[in-house]
Design an enzyme around this catalytic site. Structure first.
Site, PDB file in Angstrom:
ATOM      1  N   ARG A 143     -15.191 -26.998 -15.239  1.00 33.90           N
ATOM      2  CA  ARG A 143     -16.519 -26.886 -15.853  1.00 33.90           C
ATOM      3  C   ARG A 143     -17.315 -25.890 -15.022  1.00 33.90           C
ATOM      4  O   ARG A 143     -17.724 -26.190 -13.902  1.00 33.90           O
ATOM      5  CB  ARG A 143     -17.192 -28.263 -15.849  1.00 33.90           C
ATOM      6  CG  ARG A 143     -18.373 -28.381 -16.772  1.00 33.90           C
ATOM      7  CD  ARG A 143     -18.989 -29.754 -16.654  1.00 33.90           C
ATOM      8  NE  ARG A 143     -19.739 -29.904 -15.412  1.00 33.90           N
ATOM      9  CZ  ARG A 143     -19.836 -31.038 -14.715  1.00 33.90           C
ATOM     10  NH1 ARG A 143     -19.205 -32.114 -15.120  1.00 33.90           N
ATOM     11  NH2 ARG A 143     -20.549 -31.099 -13.621  1.00 33.90           N
ATOM     12  N   HIS A 177     -23.258 -29.954 -16.043  1.00 36.10           N
ATOM     13  CA  HIS A 177     -22.733 -30.999 -16.925  1.00 36.10           C
ATOM     14  C   HIS A 177     -23.449 -30.981 -18.263  1.00 36.10           C
ATOM     15  O   HIS A 177     -22.842 -31.129 -19.316  1.00 36.10           O
ATOM     16  CB  HIS A 177     -22.892 -32.368 -16.273  1.00 36.10           C
ATOM     17  CG  HIS A 177     -22.573 -33.513 -17.188  1.00 36.10           C
ATOM     18  ND1 HIS A 177     -23.539 -34.204 -17.888  1.00 36.10           N
ATOM     19  CD2 HIS A 177     -21.389 -34.063 -17.530  1.00 36.10           C
ATOM     20  CE1 HIS A 177     -22.959 -35.129 -18.615  1.00 36.10           C
ATOM     21  NE2 HIS A 177     -21.662 -35.075 -18.423  1.00 36.10           N
ATOM     22  N   TYR A 213     -23.720 -30.515  -5.816  1.00 33.48           N
ATOM     23  CA  TYR A 213     -22.444 -31.149  -5.487  1.00 33.48           C
ATOM     24  C   TYR A 213     -21.272 -30.168  -5.483  1.00 33.48           C
ATOM     25  O   TYR A 213     -20.131 -30.571  -5.277  1.00 33.48           O
ATOM     26  CB  TYR A 213     -22.148 -32.315  -6.448  1.00 33.48           C
ATOM     27  CG  TYR A 213     -22.269 -31.975  -7.923  1.00 33.48           C
ATOM     28  CD1 TYR A 213     -21.188 -31.465  -8.629  1.00 33.48           C
ATOM     29  CD2 TYR A 213     -23.468 -32.181  -8.607  1.00 33.48           C
ATOM     30  CE1 TYR A 213     -21.294 -31.149  -9.976  1.00 33.48           C
ATOM     31  CE2 TYR A 213     -23.582 -31.874  -9.960  1.00 33.48           C
ATOM     32  CZ  TYR A 213     -22.498 -31.366 -10.634  1.00 33.48           C
ATOM     33  OH  TYR A 213     -22.605 -31.052 -11.963  1.00 33.48           O
TER      34      TYR A 213
END
Length: 378
Positions: A278, A282, A292
């Site tokens: 990805r 998100h 992160y």
């Protein structure tokens, strides 16, 4: 006696168990990171004509442009919820190319592109993101049915729904399958196992995709499960399960094509784990991947994203060039512009509409509420 003793020692060797799990899954790969064919036999086995190859890259470009435009619209407040798809074009578009109109698609919320290429107009996808009732009408522009369920927001729930439809197809003797998608995080949900277990127990016509894109929102794959491969979870339910390079469109298509044939012939379901990434957030609902992830990590994945590979393959085959791609990008963006206008022209829902759409036959209290709000123009 020596043989059974050796066997028993191996059975009780827990380190051997872990090693065996890790070594049990090889990765299907046809193109390398530069788009060079590394397995000519597998490429031939895919049986893709030049027209097919062009159709697949066009699907992938359509998906990328939808991602770019949808993200911009979301930032402008003109789009509702959106889950970016950049980096997953092979996993989504090349896989869906292996299925036909009679097959049923069970998508997650990141799988809008697969519904669009099945015939669902983009303006309805925009309305779906805005929560408009017409966004849940799955028909083409000329009102032909699109065999797709609504994009599932509940993580993994589409696997349970897929199992039921797949069994229905089998009982009716249909030469059709259900194909369902979830992410790596979806495999941590109970619905995931219940769906594949039910489908496996009844030998139902289904192909399950796990798009291992590295993260369940902000939780990295390594913290979600101790399983060395997500495909091993399919083995737990007795399904043939395989791992595919999810950034390799040819490998993804080949796996999908053969899994569909297996399931449609009454052999039961298949699970395919596609290893992809990805590349963006998100969702547009406030996620910041740099909290992160690192820029270097993301940058490395951008270097091997699927459009680079497919573009190079087709250029080497002499059937695609920069001018063709630029022209198609313009065509796609014009289509999106036109579809945005249609979505914006649809009458906005009122409070009375929401109440009317709640039940097929409104209760007396609801009728009174509808009348009240309608009298107030709401």
């Amino acid at each position: 006696m020596a043989d059974i003793t050796a066997t028993n020692k191996q059975v009780l060797d827990f380190n051997h168990q872990l090693t065996a799990q890790a070594d049990s899954f090889l990765t299907l790969s046809v193109l390398d990171n530069t788009g060079k064919i590394v397995d000519d036999e597998a490429f031939e086995r895919a049986e893709l004509s030049n027209e097919d190859l062009i159709n697949i890259i066009k699907r992938m470009i359509l998906s990328r442009q939808l991602d770019i435009r949808s993200t911009k619209l979301a930032k402008q407040g003109r789009f509702g919820f959106f889950a970016p798809t950049a980096g997953q074009e092979a996993s989504q578009m090349a896989s869906s190319y292996a299925f036909n109109d009679d097959d049923w698609l069970m998508p997650g919320y990141r799988d809008i592109p697969q519904i669009v290429v099945k015939g669902w107009p983009i303006w309805k996808a925009i309305l779906w993101s805005r929560g408009h009732v017409l966004g849940n009408v799955y028909t083409t522009e000329d009102d032909k049915p699109v065999n797709s369920w609504m994009p599932q927001i509940i993580i993994g729930a589409q696997y349970v729904e897929a199992a039921g439809i797949a069994l229905g197809l089998k009982k009716r003797g249909k030469n059709a399958v259900v194909y369902a998608y979830t992410g790596d995080g979806g495999t941590s949900q109970g619905d995931f196992y219940e769906g594949i277990n039910f489908a496996g127990a009844y030998n139902a016509n289904a192909v399950f995709f796990v798009q291992n894109n590295g993260y369940a929102i902000s939780t990295p794959r390594a913290l979600q499960t101790a399983a060395p491969h997500l495909a091993v979870k399919g083995w737990a339910a007795g399904l043939p399960s395989l791992v595919v390079d999810g950034n390799d469109p040819i490998a993804v298509y080949l796996a999908s094509k053969e899994a569909r044939a297996w399931a449609a012939n009454g052999n039961g379901p298949v699970l395919i784990e596609t290893i992809t990434n990805r590349l963006e957030a998100h969702s547009t609902a406030g996620d910041d991947p740099l909290r992160y992830r690192t820029k270097d990590d993301i940058g490395e994945w951008w270097k091997k994203e699927p459009l680079i590979r497919m573009r190079k393959l087709l250029q080497d085959q002499g059937i695609w060039n920069e001018e063709q791609e630029d022209d198609y990008v313009k065509e796609v963006n014009q289509l999106i512009d036109d579809q945005i206008k249609i979505a914006d022209s649809v009458e906005k829902q009122k409070i009375s509409n929401f109440i009317k759409n709640t039940l097929e036959v409104p209760s007396q209290a609801m009728k009174e509420q509808i009348a009240k709000f309608e009298s107030e123009g709401k």
